[in-house]
Design a protein around this motif. Structure first.
Motif, short mmCIF file in Angstrom:
data_model
loop_
_atom_site.label_atom_id
_atom_site.label_comp_id
_atom_site.label_asym_id
_atom_site.label_seq_id
_atom_site.Cartn_x
_atom_site.Cartn_y
_atom_site.Cartn_z
N THR A 1 -0.27 1.17 -7.51
CA THR A 1 -1.29 2.09 -8.01
C THR A 1 -0.65 3.45 -8.28
O THR A 1 0.27 3.85 -7.57
CB THR A 1 -2.41 2.23 -6.97
OG1 THR A 1 -2.93 0.94 -6.64
CG2 THR A 1 -3.54 3.12 -7.48
N SER A 2 -1.12 4.13 -9.29
CA SER A 2 -0.61 5.45 -9.62
C SER A 2 -0.63 6.37 -8.39
O SER A 2 -1.69 6.60 -7.80
CB SER A 2 -1.45 6.08 -10.74
OG SER A 2 -1.22 7.46 -10.84
N LEU B 1 -2.26 -3.32 4.77
CA LEU B 1 -3.14 -4.47 4.94
C LEU B 1 -3.04 -5.33 3.68
O LEU B 1 -3.36 -4.87 2.58
CB LEU B 1 -4.58 -4.04 5.16
CG LEU B 1 -5.61 -5.17 5.31
CD1 LEU B 1 -5.37 -5.95 6.60
CD2 LEU B 1 -7.04 -4.61 5.27
N TYR B 2 -2.59 -6.57 3.83
CA TYR B 2 -2.52 -7.53 2.73
C TYR B 2 -3.80 -8.35 2.71
O TYR B 2 -4.23 -8.87 3.74
CB TYR B 2 -1.33 -8.47 2.92
CG TYR B 2 0.02 -7.88 2.57
CD1 TYR B 2 0.77 -8.39 1.52
CD2 TYR B 2 0.56 -6.81 3.29
CE1 TYR B 2 2.02 -7.87 1.19
CE2 TYR B 2 1.80 -6.28 2.98
CZ TYR B 2 2.53 -6.81 1.93
OH TYR B 2 3.76 -6.28 1.61
N PHE C 1 -3.36 -2.62 0.77
CA PHE C 1 -4.11 -1.40 1.08
C PHE C 1 -3.35 -0.60 2.13
O PHE C 1 -2.80 -1.16 3.07
CB PHE C 1 -5.51 -1.78 1.58
CG PHE C 1 -6.29 -2.59 0.58
CD1 PHE C 1 -7.22 -1.98 -0.25
CD2 PHE C 1 -6.06 -3.95 0.45
CE1 PHE C 1 -7.92 -2.72 -1.19
CE2 PHE C 1 -6.75 -4.71 -0.50
CZ PHE C 1 -7.67 -4.08 -1.32
N ASP C 2 -3.36 0.72 1.97
CA ASP C 2 -2.51 1.58 2.79
C ASP C 2 -3.34 2.40 3.77
O ASP C 2 -4.14 3.26 3.37
CB ASP C 2 -1.71 2.51 1.88
CG ASP C 2 -0.59 3.23 2.61
OD1 ASP C 2 -0.64 3.31 3.85
OD2 ASP C 2 0.33 3.73 1.93
N LEU C 3 -3.13 2.15 5.06
CA LEU C 3 -3.88 2.85 6.10
C LEU C 3 -3.47 4.31 6.24
O LEU C 3 -4.14 5.07 6.96
CB LEU C 3 -3.70 2.14 7.44
CG LEU C 3 -4.38 0.77 7.53
CD1 LEU C 3 -3.93 0.03 8.77
CD2 LEU C 3 -5.89 0.92 7.53
N VAL D 1 -13.54 4.39 3.47
CA VAL D 1 -13.01 3.48 2.46
C VAL D 1 -11.49 3.41 2.60
O VAL D 1 -10.83 4.38 2.98
CB VAL D 1 -13.38 3.90 1.02
CG1 VAL D 1 -14.90 3.89 0.84
CG2 VAL D 1 -12.79 5.25 0.65
N LEU D 2 -10.94 2.23 2.30
CA LEU D 2 -9.50 2.00 2.34
C LEU D 2 -9.05 1.58 0.95
O LEU D 2 -9.52 0.58 0.42
CB LEU D 2 -9.18 0.91 3.37
CG LEU D 2 -7.71 0.55 3.54
CD1 LEU D 2 -6.90 1.74 4.05
CD2 LEU D 2 -7.57 -0.64 4.50
N PRO D 3 -8.11 2.32 0.32
CA PRO D 3 -7.78 2.08 -1.07
C PRO D 3 -6.62 1.10 -1.28
O PRO D 3 -5.67 1.05 -0.49
CB PRO D 3 -7.37 3.47 -1.57
CG PRO D 3 -6.72 4.09 -0.36
CD PRO D 3 -7.51 3.58 0.82
#
Length: 415
Positions: free
Chosen positions: A59-60, A203-204, A215-217, A247-249
């Motif tokens: 992701t950018s 998180l995969y 997703f990156d905590l 939210v977790l992106p």
């Protein structure tokens, strides 16, 4: 010492004697248990592992940075301490060699709006077994969209340090950044989330037809609440997430492909294997009996993962490839993992809740040439993903059907 540094120093301190003892115990216990189960099935078929491949896209960073600037960043420990739901169990699950269990609150136990699927723990995240100083379990749920709004995927953060038998929890929403750096936003993640795996700060999430969403905590955001229908950046500049507080992106994606004429792999489940060298990710497919009768295969692969950057590890030629692959052709495989070279598969077995034979089965085989062994009715009805906690020898799973949604662990070495 940071969790990452602790893990770096601990990685190669595993005792060979303890590992041998554990494996021997597993073989003895397994031999005793097999006598009460169905006869072994045929051995799995070895496949060309390097034909299963992945490509990384990210992701950018400027878009993620813009959302970092617009929203309060919080830690996973903060979310765990901010639990707003208390579970209670009406009964205990019937699980062979059960060592632990807990439930959800009444609303989550009975809802048909959301269905739980994947499970991972802080023992996946770090070898020490904790994250931000807490034992935490994560469970994925996909939205059934019964209300006409597909909210995507939510993650339950259960704080087992607060209570092992009734851990307080809170749901957070997975999102994908969107918009522009001047007006950053996000949208829901519309995948089945049949399996999840936590590794360090990442998180995969299994994307059935696409590989993995990551997703990156380190980018966990607090947003506004009060609207159950609003998502992303609103006209007044506020940010909402269907009334979820956090939210977790998504920050990366691993898109899968195949070579050698192999059919694309269906990513139905994912788990971490810390007993392999290097650490690795185990992926398996879900297929029905009809699918298999019509020629579909059921395959399992192992992909190495790099603990220094938490990404799937490329081979020497720079290509991310599986290092182990098998055709197992078990129907209704919902979860899988591996422990010291032995693979474990959870298998759902119908929804006749009054019939004990509808309880989930556990299958094991010692790679590469061992026979598949069925441990009948060892799990609950609607058994789903698997996750192994080596700090306690817990094999975690969970049930998906309303009213039968225990989260539970069994003693892995007893199989």
């Amino acid at each position: 010492m940071s969790p990452h540094d602790q893990e770096t120093t601990m990685r190669h301190r595993r005792s060979a004697l303890a590992a041998a003892s554990s494996l021997a115990g597993a073989l003895v216990a397994g031999a005793l248990f097999v006598a009460a189960t169905a006869p072994p099935a045929a051995a799995a078929t070895t496949l060309t592992a390097s034909n299963f491949r992945y490509t990384l896209s990210q992701t950018s960073s400027s878009l993620v940075g813009a959302l970092d600037a617009a929203l309060p960043n919080v830690s996973m420990g903060t979310v765990a301490d901010d639990a707003n739901r208390t579970p209670s169990c009406d009964s205990a699950p019937s699980v062979t060699n059960r060592t632990a269990y807990y439930c959800w609150n009444a609303g989550d136990q009975g809802t048909s709006d959301w269905y739980p699927q994947g499970i991972t723990t802080s023992s996946d995240a770090y070898e020490a077994g904790t994250y931000d100083g807490k034992r935490i379990n994560l469970v994925s749920w996909y939205d059934h969209a019964d209300d006409g709004i597909d909210k995507g995927v939510r993650i339950s953060v259960s704080n087992l340090s607060a209570s092992a038998s009734a851990p307080p929890y809170r749901h957070i929403l997975l999102v994908e950044p969107s918009g522009t750096t001047s007006a950053p936003s996000y949208k829901p993640i519309n995948v089945h989330a049949g399996g999840i795996m936590w590794y360090g700060n990442l998180l995969y999430v299994a994307d059935t037809g696409g590989g993995f969403r990551v997703f990156d905590l380190d980018h966990l955001w607090q947003v506004s609440t009060g609207s159950s229908s609003a998502i992303g950046r609103q006209s007044d500049g506020s940010y909402h997430a269907f009334d979820y507080k956090y939210v977790l992106p998504q920050t990366a994606k691993f898109t899968d492909s195949t070579a050698g004429g192999y059919a694309q792999l269906q990513h139905s489940s994912v788990s971490l294997d810390r007993t392999s060298t290097p650490d690795s990710v185990v992926v398996s497919e879900y297929r029905t009996a009809t699918d298999i009768a019509n020629g579909a295969q059921v395959r399992t692969i192992r992909v190495p993962i790099d603990y220094t950057n938490r990404y799937l590890k490329p081979a020497s030629d720079g290509i991310i490839k599986a290092t182990e692959a098998y055709r197992i052709d078990l129907e209704s495989v919902q979860g899988s993992t591996a422990i010291n070279g032995e693979f474990f598969y959870s298998q759902s077995d119908g929804t006749n809740f009054s019939d004990p034979n509808a309880d989930g089965d556990l299958h094991t085989f010692a790679a590469p040439s061992g026979a598949m062994v069925r441990h009948g009715n060892a799990l609950t009805v609607g058994s789903e993903d698997l996750s192994y906690d080596p700090t306690r020898d817990y094999l975690w799973s969970l049930g998906e059907h309303p009213g039968y949604r225990w989260v539970y662990a069994a003693d892995a070495s007893s199989f």
